[in-house]
Enzyme design. Structure first.
Site, short mmCIF file in Angstrom:
data_model
loop_
_atom_site.label_atom_id
_atom_site.label_comp_id
_atom_site.label_asym_id
_atom_site.label_seq_id
_atom_site.Cartn_x
_atom_site.Cartn_y
_atom_site.Cartn_z
N ASP A 145 8.37 3.10 -19.81
CA ASP A 145 7.23 2.24 -20.14
C ASP A 145 6.05 3.01 -20.73
OD1 ASP A 145 6.59 3.56 -17.79
OD2 ASP A 145 6.72 1.78 -16.54
N ASP A 204 4.34 -2.61 -4.74
CA ASP A 204 4.72 -4.03 -4.76
C ASP A 204 6.19 -4.23 -5.14
OD1 ASP A 204 4.62 -3.26 -7.39
OD2 ASP A 204 3.09 -4.70 -8.02
N HIS A 242 7.70 -2.96 -7.88
CA HIS A 242 8.05 -2.95 -9.31
C HIS A 242 8.87 -1.72 -9.66
CE1 HIS A 242 3.96 -0.87 -10.38
NE2 HIS A 242 4.90 0.03 -10.36
N GLU A 290 6.89 -6.22 -12.96
CA GLU A 290 6.15 -6.67 -11.79
C GLU A 290 6.87 -7.85 -11.13
OE1 GLU A 290 3.99 -4.80 -10.74
OE2 GLU A 290 2.41 -4.28 -12.15
P1 PGA Z 1 3.70 6.46 -8.38
O1 PGA Z 1 4.00 5.12 -9.17
O2 PGA Z 1 4.88 7.34 -8.62
O3 PGA Z 1 2.46 7.03 -9.02
O4 PGA Z 1 3.53 6.10 -6.96
C1 PGA Z 1 5.26 4.54 -9.08
C2 PGA Z 1 5.33 3.28 -9.90
O5 PGA Z 1 4.29 2.62 -10.07
O6 PGA Z 1 6.42 2.94 -10.37
#
Ligand code: PGA
Length: 262
Positions: free
Chosen positions: A67, A136, A138, A143
């Site tokens: 992404d 959450d 994702h 999302e």
């Molecule tokens: P993080 O983010 O590795 O910074 O915890 C993970 C994500 O949002 O997929």
């Protein structure tokens, strides 16, 4: 799903790096899906070490990132382009033309996304997709309520993701872009192996919902229950809400040595 619980994020990341390195040894022209965020940093550091000290060769490897934020120039310090070049690509012998990261400044997002999907297929499909997980649930920037059939497309971040990611923008939520281009859940599910990393207490609920909850679009990562080859590398803190934690340890400890991090 294979649940691999390690003492800490370093041990878990090193075990995951072993899986990626094995793939590259066996298939020098491997196609690897990559993630950003704080979670894969130690994995990338270990891959760099393996390149420098053990000659792990990325010269024929192709990568596709999950992404990118819409509206950030590639050169922006928080773009995922910058992240990937700083934390991995500039320190290994990958060819720039083999690196693919969504372009957050593209004029025709829809055409770009179709082309991104086409390139993944043309490269032979993704052998291993590295994933982090949002608090959450994702994966990529898919999302909650993302379609399980979704492909690369534009998405709107949840308010929670904007808040979680504000730490990268000097704590200022208003600076976090609200839109992104992300591979879809369908794209991720097409990878031959999914390798998800989750560390820290803040991920414990998402991890439990992913592994032991119902498969539901409200927790996008739960779709990995349907993937034929998903490995979840978690640290002790991220494993605290798992009900069957003893079982997962028992399974892993009982594996023959040759199968352990394969
Ligand atoms: P993080 O983010 O590795 O910074 O915890 C993970 C994500 O949002 O997929």
């Amino acid at each position: 799903m294979e649940i691999i619980i390690k003492q800490d994020s370093r041990e878990a990341s090193h075990a995951a790096a072993g899986v990626v390195a094995r793939l590259i040894h066996e298939k020098p022209n491997a196609v690897i899906g990559l993630a950003t965020g704080s979670t894969p940093l130690v994995l990338y550091r270990e891959l760099i070490r393996k390149h420098k000290e053990e000659g792990l060769d990325f010269s024929r490897v192709t990568t596709f990132n999950l992404d990118e934020y819409i509206g950030l120039e590639k050169e922006h310090e928080q773009s995922y382009h910058t992240f990937m070049w700083e934390n991995l690509f500039s320190q290994i012998n990958i060819k720039a033309e083999n690196v693919h990261i969504p372009d957050g400044m593209v004029a025709d997002v829809s055409a770009f996304c179709t082309e991104y999907e086409r390139k993944i297929v043309a490269a032979g499909g993704i052998d291993i997709q590295v994933l982090g997980i949002g608090s959450d649930g994702h994966i990529g920037f898919n999302e909650y309520t993302s379609s399980f059939a979704s492909r690369t497309r534009i998405k709107t971040l949840t308010q929670r993701t904007v808040k979680d990611n504000a730490r990268f923008f000097g704590g200022d939520k208003s600076k976090v872009p609200h839109h992104c281009i992300t591979m879809g859940i369908g794209t991720i599910m097409d990878a031959r192996m999914n390798l998800l990393l989750a560390f820290g207490e803040g991920k414990a609920k998402a991890v439990a919902d992913t592994i032991e909850g119902p498969v539901a679009a409200i927790v996008p990562s739960s779709i990995l229950q349907h993937h034929p080859n998903a490995k979840l590398f978690v640290d002790e803190a991220a494993a605290t809400q798992l009900k069957l934690v003893d079982y997962y340890r028992w399974v892993y400890e009982g594996k023959p040595e040759w199968q352990k991090d394969a």
